[in-house]
Write a protein that holds these residues in place. Sequence first.
Motif, PDB file in Angstrom:
ATOM      1  N   PRO A 207      40.228  78.995 -17.889  1.00 23.64           N
ATOM      2  CA  PRO A 207      39.735  77.645 -18.183  1.00 23.64           C
ATOM      3  C   PRO A 207      40.170  76.589 -17.171  1.00 23.64           C
ATOM      4  CG  PRO A 207      40.508  78.704 -20.185  1.00 23.64           C
ATOM      5  CD  PRO A 207      40.879  79.613 -19.064  1.00 23.64           C
ATOM      6  N   GLU A 208      41.434  76.626 -16.736  1.00 27.11           N
ATOM      7  CA  GLU A 208      41.910  75.613 -15.796  1.00 27.11           C
ATOM      8  C   GLU A 208      41.261  75.757 -14.421  1.00 27.11           C
ATOM      9  OE1 GLU A 208      45.245  78.815 -15.869  1.00 27.11           O
ATOM     10  OE2 GLU A 208      43.539  78.142 -17.064  1.00 27.11           O
ATOM     11  N   TYR A 209      40.984  77.015 -14.043  1.00 27.01           N
ATOM     12  CA  TYR A 209      40.336  77.261 -12.756  1.00 27.01           C
ATOM     13  C   TYR A 209      38.863  76.834 -12.803  1.00 27.01           C
ATOM     14  CZ  TYR A 209      38.372  79.865  -8.808  1.00 27.01           C
ATOM     15  OH  TYR A 209      37.704  80.214  -7.666  1.00 27.01           O
ATOM     16  N   VAL A 210      38.187  77.203 -13.861  1.00 28.52           N
ATOM     17  CA  VAL A 210      36.785  76.815 -14.029  1.00 28.52           C
ATOM     18  C   VAL A 210      36.657  75.290 -14.061  1.00 28.52           C
ATOM     19  CG1 VAL A 210      34.800  76.884 -15.593  1.00 28.52           C
ATOM     20  CG2 VAL A 210      36.148  78.965 -15.190  1.00 28.52           C
ATOM     21  N   ALA A 211      37.597  74.628 -14.728  1.00 30.77           N
ATOM     22  CA  ALA A 211      37.575  73.163 -14.802  1.00 30.77           C
ATOM     23  C   ALA A 211      37.761  72.544 -13.423  1.00 30.77           C
ATOM     24  CB  ALA A 211      38.657  72.673 -15.753  1.00 30.77           C
ATOM     25  N   ALA A 212      38.635  73.134 -12.611  1.00 25.10           N
ATOM     26  CA  ALA A 212      38.857  72.622 -11.249  1.00 25.10           C
ATOM     27  C   ALA A 212      37.603  72.759 -10.404  1.00 25.10           C
ATOM     28  CB  ALA A 212      40.027  73.361 -10.603  1.00 25.10           C
ATOM     29  N   LEU A 213      36.954  73.933 -10.467  1.00 21.43           N
ATOM     30  CA  LEU A 213      35.710  74.133  -9.717  1.00 21.43           C
ATOM     31  C   LEU A 213      34.635  73.157 -10.187  1.00 21.43           C
ATOM     32  CD1 LEU A 213      35.222  78.000  -9.332  1.00 21.43           C
ATOM     33  CD2 LEU A 213      36.149  76.369  -7.687  1.00 21.43           C
ATOM     34  N   ASP A 214      34.500  73.024 -11.492  1.00 19.44           N
ATOM     35  CA  ASP A 214      33.477  72.116 -12.034  1.00 19.44           C
ATOM     36  C   ASP A 214      33.718  70.682 -11.561  1.00 19.44           C
ATOM     37  OD1 ASP A 214      32.254  74.208 -13.320  1.00 19.44           O
ATOM     38  OD2 ASP A 214      33.109  73.758 -15.299  1.00 19.44           O
ATOM     39  N   LYS A 215      34.998  70.278 -11.517  1.00 11.36           N
ATOM     40  CA  LYS A 215      35.308  68.922 -11.071  1.00 11.36           C
ATOM     41  C   LYS A 215      34.930  68.724  -9.605  1.00 11.36           C
ATOM     42  CE  LYS A 215      39.072  65.573 -10.462  1.00 11.36           C
ATOM     43  NZ  LYS A 215      40.514  65.290 -10.677  1.00 11.36           N
ATOM     44  N   LEU A 216      35.333  69.667  -8.750  1.00 13.23           N
ATOM     45  CA  LEU A 216      35.055  69.547  -7.309  1.00 13.23           C
ATOM     46  C   LEU A 216      33.558  69.596  -7.029  1.00 13.23           C
ATOM     47  CD1 LEU A 216      37.918  71.820  -5.922  1.00 13.23           C
ATOM     48  CD2 LEU A 216      37.825  69.318  -5.912  1.00 13.23           C
ATOM     49  N   GLU A 217      32.876  70.543  -7.639  1.00 17.26           N
ATOM     50  CA  GLU A 217      31.436  70.668  -7.403  1.00 17.26           C
ATOM     51  C   GLU A 217      30.688  69.477  -7.993  1.00 17.26           C
ATOM     52  OE1 GLU A 217      31.417  75.579  -7.331  1.00 17.26           O
ATOM     53  OE2 GLU A 217      30.477  74.498  -8.994  1.00 17.26           O
ATOM     54  N   GLY A 218      31.139  68.975  -9.128  1.00 12.62           N
ATOM     55  CA  GLY A 218      30.503  67.808  -9.730  1.00 12.62           C
ATOM     56  C   GLY A 218      30.649  66.573  -8.859  1.00 12.62           C
ATOM     57  N   LEU A 219      31.831  66.376  -8.276  1.00 11.58           N
ATOM     58  CA  LEU A 219      32.041  65.232  -7.388  1.00 11.58           C
ATOM     59  C   LEU A 219      31.224  65.381  -6.099  1.00 11.58           C
ATOM     60  CD1 LEU A 219      35.883  64.721  -7.861  1.00 11.58           C
ATOM     61  CD2 LEU A 219      34.065  63.113  -8.509  1.00 11.58           C
ATOM     62  N   ALA A 220      31.092  66.607  -5.620  1.00 14.73           N
ATOM     63  CA  ALA A 220      30.261  66.837  -4.436  1.00 14.73           C
ATOM     64  C   ALA A 220      28.816  66.432  -4.715  1.00 14.73           C
ATOM     65  CB  ALA A 220      30.340  68.299  -4.008  1.00 14.73           C
ATOM     66  N   ARG A 221      28.314  66.758  -5.903  1.00 10.03           N
ATOM     67  CA  ARG A 221      26.956  66.339  -6.276  1.00 10.03           C
ATOM     68  C   ARG A 221      26.881  64.818  -6.423  1.00 10.03           C
ATOM     69  NH1 ARG A 221      27.471  70.981  -9.512  1.00 10.03           N
ATOM     70  NH2 ARG A 221      28.063  69.722 -11.330  1.00 10.03           N
ATOM     71  N   LYS A 222      27.890  64.229  -7.046  1.00 11.79           N
ATOM     72  CA  LYS A 222      27.900  62.782  -7.285  1.00 11.79           C
ATOM     73  C   LYS A 222      27.814  62.012  -5.974  1.00 11.79           C
ATOM     74  CE  LYS A 222      30.898  59.095  -9.121  1.00 11.79           C
ATOM     75  NZ  LYS A 222      32.157  58.800  -9.858  1.00 11.79           N
ATOM     76  N   TYR A 223      28.545  62.462  -4.960  1.00 13.03           N
ATOM     77  CA  TYR A 223      28.583  61.741  -3.686  1.00 13.03           C
ATOM     78  C   TYR A 223      27.669  62.367  -2.621  1.00 13.03           C
ATOM     79  CZ  TYR A 223      32.489  59.106  -5.606  1.00 13.03           C
ATOM     80  OH  TYR A 223      33.281  58.275  -6.389  1.00 13.03           O
ATOM     81  N   ASN A 224      26.862  63.328  -3.059  1.00 12.83           N
ATOM     82  CA  ASN A 224      25.893  63.965  -2.164  1.00 12.83           C
ATOM     83  C   ASN A 224      26.578  64.576  -0.933  1.00 12.83           C
ATOM     84  OD1 ASN A 224      23.286  64.788  -1.443  1.00 12.83           O
ATOM     85  ND2 ASN A 224      22.941  62.961  -0.202  1.00 12.83           N
ATOM     86  N   LYS A 225      27.644  65.315  -1.194  1.00 13.99           N
ATOM     87  CA  LYS A 225      28.371  65.996  -0.118  1.00 13.99           C
ATOM     88  C   LYS A 225      28.123  67.502  -0.234  1.00 13.99           C
ATOM     89  CE  LYS A 225      30.223  62.055   1.131  1.00 13.99           C
ATOM     90  NZ  LYS A 225      31.651  61.709   1.142  1.00 13.99           N
ATOM     91  N   PRO A 226      27.566  68.129   0.810  1.00 13.34           N
ATOM     92  CA  PRO A 226      27.303  69.569   0.765  1.00 13.34           C
ATOM     93  C   PRO A 226      28.579  70.377   0.554  1.00 13.34           C
ATOM     94  CG  PRO A 226      26.170  68.545   2.607  1.00 13.34           C
ATOM     95  CD  PRO A 226      27.097  67.510   2.062  1.00 13.34           C
ATOM     96  N   LEU A 227      28.406  71.549  -0.054  1.00 11.84           N
ATOM     97  CA  LEU A 227      29.515  72.473  -0.279  1.00 11.84           C
ATOM     98  C   LEU A 227      29.515  73.559   0.792  1.00 11.84           C
ATOM     99  CD1 LEU A 227      29.150  72.843  -4.141  1.00 11.84           C
ATOM    100  CD2 LEU A 227      31.134  71.851  -2.971  1.00 11.84           C
ATOM    101  N   VAL A 228      30.713  73.903   1.239  1.00 10.27           N
ATOM    102  CA  VAL A 228      30.897  74.948   2.242  1.00 10.27           C
ATOM    103  C   VAL A 228      31.669  76.092   1.584  1.00 10.27           C
ATOM    104  CG1 VAL A 228      31.849  75.496   4.516  1.00 10.27           C
ATOM    105  CG2 VAL A 228      31.015  73.175   4.034  1.00 10.27           C
ATOM    106  N   GLY A 229      31.236  77.320   1.813  1.00  8.30           N
ATOM    107  CA  GLY A 229      31.939  78.451   1.219  1.00  8.30           C
ATOM    108  C   GLY A 229      31.516  79.756   1.865  1.00  8.30           C
ATOM    109  N   PHE A 230      31.894  80.845   1.238  1.00 11.49           N
ATOM    110  CA  PHE A 230      31.532  82.171   1.741  1.00 11.49           C
ATOM    111  C   PHE A 230      31.089  83.046   0.581  1.00 11.49           C
ATOM    112  CE2 PHE A 230      35.716  82.957   0.150  1.00 11.49           C
ATOM    113  CZ  PHE A 230      35.672  84.265  -0.294  1.00 11.49           C
ATOM    114  N   ALA A 231      30.257  84.004   0.874  1.00 12.86           N
ATOM    115  CA  ALA A 231      29.850  85.032  -0.092  1.00 12.86           C
ATOM    116  C   ALA A 231      29.073  86.080   0.689  1.00 12.86           C
ATOM    117  CB  ALA A 231      28.981  84.449  -1.207  1.00 12.86           C
TER     118      ALA A 231
END
Length: 321
Positions: A207-231
């Motif tokens: 839960p704490e990890y999912v909440a952290a990801l949701d917060k970061l990704e949500g703020l990225a959407r709010k401020y229109n900042k692209p996400l960088v990652g790997f997969a």
Amino acid sequence: MDQFKALNPTQPSNLRAAMRTGKTLLGVGLSFPSLEVARKLALTGYDWCFIDAEHAPFTPVLLAGLVSTISHYSSSKMIPVVRVPSHEPSFISTAIDAGAAGIILPHTETREQAQHLINECRFAPEGKRSYPPWSWIAGINNETPEGQTIQTAANDSIACIAQIESVKGVENAEDIIGLEGIDAIMIGIGDLRLDMNLPIKFDGDEPEYVAALDKLEGLARKYNKPLVGFAFPEMTDFFEDRVRRNYQLLMVAADSYTMTYGLAMAGGSSRARVAEIQATMAKEKEEAAQQANGHNGHQSNGISSKVEKGESEPEVVAVKA
């Protein structure tokens, strides 16, 4: 990526404009301290190259060479993006003076650290970048689009990417992500999980990890900042998850993994194939022996029948010359 190329390959491509298209940009990772590997990666057609100076033994001289090699050998179609090893400014200036179009600052935890990244990457009045007198030679490689200077063109092109990978960084995320001049966000999931005392895994559901990801990704959407990652495509569910979450700069391959897994798979499949062929050869040999024994047995049976019937083989008479 031709439309984002600079007028000269010694200048940075316009990564900021490429990100504004909203398209998913596929990247390849470079971790080998080798110009030859960089030359080969530059030919592979990815949109950008993740040059990881944080976790690879790159000297400043080698880093500059890797950046320029990716640009030149790809005809500026592959955009070099460098994750610097620390907040110390020399690697940042080395990378952007060589033509890097993006800088990833690891372990960004405060607004002040994010501002430091902007200051090192942007010329005044947006930042405090020092002018590189040996990078752009007047009348040789300093041409710019109409109405721009070499400084404004660089400011428009180079992306400042803050990597958030700690509990403190998550706590200060809005101060970092909302800062004007920060162009994109990378979430360091491995170090973030370590800082949260969680085991390293890509698909954690705590839960704490999912909440952290949701917060970061949500703020990225709010401020229109692209996400960088790997997969990597082989990570089927994780790969789909990152695409669905709209990770726009997505590293989908890397030199070290491709070589290691590729060679291991080639070795494993070759051993299996050799064993299969040798088993077939053994079976063929056994069948040939059985056929030979059957033929010899048939001949012996023929002779025996003649003997039983009182027949004899014709006598061979030697004739003297």
